[in-house]
Design a protein around this motif. Structure first.
Motif: not given
Length: 124
Positions: A42-52, A57-63
């Motif tokens: 029931g929810k939209e697809r959301e960003f979790v994490a990414s890596i270059s 470089s890494t990035y994370y969703g707040d949750s």
């Protein structure tokens, strides 16, 4: 063309850990930024994490910040998502994604290649 296959999902309890894997074929992963997204019912697809592309470089969703860790092993053409301190809100289908650039992004629209997903279910 890159084909992605996720594995490692399952059913766990609150506080447990899981490690997801994303295996790539078709092209060497070294030139691709990678990411994990998730989609709960029931929810939209959301960003979790990414890596270059080279892992610098890494990035994370707040949750998930502080609980999840994204990594990659280019010689093995694989990416991983270590998930610790899981809670019920982490229940979702987790998707691996790749884009044909070294620069990671948090934007779902930037990713060209997607796996079929792996289910993660966390119960209390």
């Amino acid at each position: 063309q890159v084909q992605l296959v996720e594995s490692g999902g399952g059913s766990v309890q609150t506080g447990d850990s899981l490690r997801l894997s994303c295996a790539a074929s078709g092209r060497a992963l070294g030139g691709y930024a990678m990411a994990w997204f998730r989609e709960a019912p029931g929810k939209e697809r959301e960003f979790v994490a990414s890596i270059s592309g080279y892992g610098g470089s890494t990035y994370y969703g707040d949750s998930v910040k502080g609980r999840f860790t994204i990594s990659r092993d280019n010689p093995k053409d694989a990416a991983y998502l270590q998930m610790d301190s899981l809670n019920t809100e982490d229940t979702a289908v987790y998707f691996c994604a790749a884009r044909s650039t070294l620069v990671a992004s948090t934007n779902i629209d930037r990713y060209e290649y997607w796996g079929q997903g792996t289910q993660v279910t966390v119960s209390s």
